[in-house]
Design a protein around this motif. Structure first.
Motif, short mmCIF file in Angstrom:
data_model
loop_
_atom_site.label_atom_id
_atom_site.label_comp_id
_atom_site.label_asym_id
_atom_site.label_seq_id
_atom_site.Cartn_x
_atom_site.Cartn_y
_atom_site.Cartn_z
N GLY A 179 0.91 -1.49 0.03
CA GLY A 179 -0.05 -0.14 -0.20
C GLY A 179 0.85 1.28 0.02
N GLY A 180 0.30 2.28 -0.73
CA GLY A 180 1.09 3.66 -0.37
C GLY A 180 0.86 3.98 1.06
N ASP A 181 1.50 5.33 1.34
CA ASP A 181 1.16 5.74 2.46
C ASP A 181 -0.24 6.63 2.66
OD1 ASP A 181 2.59 7.62 0.44
OD2 ASP A 181 1.97 9.18 1.89
N GLY A 182 -0.71 6.99 1.79
CA GLY A 182 -2.22 7.47 1.69
C GLY A 182 -3.13 6.33 2.08
N SER A 183 -2.79 5.13 1.54
CA SER A 183 -3.91 4.10 1.82
C SER A 183 -3.52 3.55 3.08
CB SER A 183 -3.88 3.02 0.65
OG SER A 183 -2.38 2.37 0.47
N CYS A 202 4.39 -1.04 3.41
CA CYS A 202 3.92 0.53 2.84
C CYS A 202 4.95 1.06 1.87
CB CYS A 202 3.67 1.17 4.12
SG CYS A 202 3.33 3.04 3.66
N LEU A 203 4.55 1.67 0.99
CA LEU A 203 5.57 2.33 0.10
C LEU A 203 5.45 3.76 0.35
CD1 LEU A 203 4.89 0.35 -3.20
CD2 LEU A 203 6.90 0.07 -1.69
N ASP A 204 6.34 4.34 1.25
CA ASP A 204 5.88 5.49 2.00
C ASP A 204 6.78 6.86 0.95
OD1 ASP A 204 5.54 7.79 3.42
OD2 ASP A 204 6.51 6.93 5.25
N ASN A 205 6.05 7.42 0.18
CA ASN A 205 6.57 8.46 -0.69
C ASN A 205 5.97 9.69 0.03
OD1 ASN A 205 4.25 8.42 -1.71
ND2 ASN A 205 4.50 7.89 -3.52
N GLU A 206 5.26 9.77 1.20
CA GLU A 206 4.77 11.00 2.06
C GLU A 206 3.66 11.61 1.24
OE1 GLU A 206 8.63 12.54 3.11
OE2 GLU A 206 8.55 11.32 5.06
N ASN A 207 3.09 11.09 0.33
CA ASN A 207 2.19 11.93 -0.28
C ASN A 207 1.10 10.95 -1.01
OD1 ASN A 207 2.33 12.63 -3.52
ND2 ASN A 207 4.35 12.14 -2.54
N TYR A 208 0.09 11.69 -1.52
CA TYR A 208 -0.96 10.69 -2.46
C TYR A 208 -0.37 11.16 -3.96
CZ TYR A 208 -4.44 10.03 1.05
OH TYR A 208 -5.12 9.64 2.52
N ALA A 209 0.46 10.37 -4.50
CA ALA A 209 1.30 10.60 -5.64
C ALA A 209 0.44 10.66 -6.80
CB ALA A 209 2.62 9.96 -5.67
N ASN A 210 -0.15 9.36 -6.54
CA ASN A 210 -0.88 8.79 -7.85
C ASN A 210 -2.08 9.96 -8.38
OD1 ASN A 210 -1.60 6.91 -9.71
ND2 ASN A 210 -3.69 6.78 -8.81
#
Ligand SMILES: Cc1ncc(C[n+]2csc(CCOP(=O)(O)OP(=O)(O)O)c2C)c(N)n1
Ligand code: SF4
Ligand code: SF4
Ligand code: SF4
Ligand SMILES: [Mg+2]
Lengths: 156, 317
Positions: free
Chosen positions: B112-116, B139-147
């Motif tokens: 999951g991304g950080d948002g999810s 968690c793939l934490d890129n610190e924002n809702y990138a998509n």
């Protein structure tokens, strides 16, 4: 170009071109679609090299993103120490390594991000970026000399 | 389980990728570096679920899949639910002897991304952790809702500008502190929880293997620098990850059984938060005189956190 014989498919991208003709459109697909990654049995896939696998037309392995690139990495076998830095960090599974040796680049999947060049530790680097249309032989012939101090790699 | 050798990179590189190219993640995206490591650190069969986000939309673009394993996507928030459902089904069918190969080792993984993870799928993840399934959540934490164009999430750090925490004359960017997801997951009593980073490939691969081998729900937060939203040159993804671990913005550590904390990486030369921030466009405004104090504030928080981690490690609590 490189002739690595490590790729299970030639004709990559063919299904992308044909997609408009024989695939269902997004509004025709019923919810919950299943795409098989391989033709036939996929048992033991983890222990098969790409060239031994039977990728299905649904596997993105059979597709190409080569058109994304404006610059490309060129590999110089003579300098490479097979450290595999480029292999572990390439985000596009595009470094072709076999039996602990780096053999070349999968130009159908490489997007030209330059990460591999950045993480290559040799001096001069064993990977450098060139214009997408640069000739491989000419690129290799113009390889820079060993640098005294590690400076940022220059683009040819 | 059939873990693969990670003694050195040469050994590791003899693995055959089960995550294929021609996905549509941005050039230089760290998500795929992390996923490739997970897929390469074991030979076991994998059942993978992904929440909606960059990873999911970019690796399952109809009519293509980049996954050489069983893979499922349902919704933004429910990869943990989907994969733990599969885990239960597998357990039951195994008990009844109804599997094609009853002895084949299978591991269940959710991405999951950080948002999810931190926000929208939080209760679903918490529920799966509490139910005690045998799975690993990454968690793939890129610190924002990138998509969806870089909105702030509860993983976005103080001072970062995002499309919903815009820096300008009246704002220095995000004001709220990043949620401490690692502690929250450890508080679930999970047997293995860690924070890892792709630049430290060996520590990361070891952590992944540990999580896959450990029975029960495991959680790993991974730093996933996003060149598009953090605003840096794609070629620098690993360099930026180095700065993130060496500035201690992303300390690398594990927590076993909810209490045994081990620091897995101690930078030889700790760099300043200022140097880390200077490497990314999302912090550019903080270098204006009126916002400089924010950099100092974040530095203080980072120092305090590092101090706490070290004290917890020493006290074994
Ligand atoms: C319930 C729900 N809310 C919102 C969305 C829209 N949406 C799709 S992807 C995404 C952002 C994902 O962010 P994150 O989880 O951090 O993953 P990233 O793309 O950053 O890797 C959003 C908000 C959705 N699909 N479903
Ligand atoms: S340029 Fe990027 S995608 Fe291409 S081989 Fe190097 S790391 Fe991989
Ligand atoms: S990083 Fe450079 S030296 Fe190492 S394997 Fe790749 S090309 Fe060779
Ligand atoms: S926006 Fe960021 S996380 Fe998404 S694909 Fe691009 S680099 Fe990766
Ligand atoms: Mg995100």
């Amino acid at each position: 170009m490189q002739d690595l014989k490590l790729l299970a498919n030639d004709n990559r991208g063919r299904s992308q071109l044909e997609a408009g003709f024989d695939l269902l459109g997004w509004d025709e697909v019923t919810q919950g679609s299943v795409l098989p990654s391989f033709d036939g049995d996929a048992t033991g896939i983890a222990n098969m090299k790409a060239e031994e696998r039977t990728y299905s037309g649904y596997n993105s392995y059979t597709a190409t993103v080569a058109s994304w690139r404006v610059i490309k990495p060129v590999f110089n076998r003579d300098i490479c120490i097979d450290c595999q830095n480029c292999w572990v960090w390439c985000p596009d599974s595009s470094i072709l390594s076999r039996d602990k040796q780096m053999l070349g680049i999968d130009y159908d999947h490489c997007k030209g991000c330059e990460v591999c060049v950045e993480v290559c530790p040799t001096n001069p680097k064993s990977l450098l970026m060139f214009n997408e249309h640069a000739d491989l032989e000419e690129s290799l012939a113009s390889w820079p000399e060993k640098k005294k101090k590690e400076k940022k790699s220059e683009e040819a | 389980m059939a873990i693969t050798s990670i003694k050195n990179l040469k050994e590791f590189s003899t693995n055959n990728d089960r995550f294929e190219g021609a996905h549509t993640l941005c050039p230089g995206c760290a998500h795929s570096m992390i996923v490739r490591e997970l897929m390469n650190c074991t030979d076991d069969n994998l059942v993978v679920a992904a929440n909606t986000g960059c990873l999911e939309v970019s690796t399952a673009v109809y009519p293509f899949t980049s996954w050489d394993t069983s893979w499922i996507h349902i919704g933004f928030e429910n990869a943990a639910t989907a994969v733990t459902g599969a885990e239960v089904m597998h357990k039951v069918r195994k008990k009844k002897g109804r599997l094609k190969d009853n002895d084949a080792p299978v591991k269940f993984v959710a991405f999951g991304g950080d948002g999810s993870t931190f926000d929208i799928g939080f209760q679903w993840l918490s529920g799966a952790m509490e139910r005690g399934h045998d799975f690993t959540y990454i968690c793939l934490d890129n610190e924002n809702y990138a998509n969806t164009g870089g909105q702030r999430s509860s993983a976005t750090p103080v001072g970062a500008t995002t499309s919903t925490s815009v820096a300008g004359t009246h704002s220095y960017g995000k004001k709220e502190k990043k949620k401490d997801i690692v502690s929250i997951m450890a508080a679930h009593g999970a047997p293995y929880v860690a924070q890892l980073a792709p630049n430290k490939w060996k520590i990361m691969a070891k952590g992944f293997q540990k999580a896959l081998e450990t029975e029960g729900p495991c959680f790993i937060n991974t730093v996933s620098p996003c060149c598009t939203e953090w605003k840096f040159d794609p070629k620098d993804t690993i360099g930026i990850t180095d700065l993130s671990t060496d500035s201690l913005m992303f300390p690398i550590y594990e927590i076993i059984d909810g209490h045994e904390l081990n620091i897995l990486y101690r930078p030889k030369n700790v760099i300043s938060v200022e140097e880390y921030m200077a490497s990314q466009g999302r912090y550019k405004h903080l270098f204006k005189p009126q916002y400089r104090h924010i950099i100092e504030q974040v530095q203080k928080d980072v120092d305090a956190k590092w101090d706490l981690l070290q004290r917890r490690e020493e006290a074994r609590i």
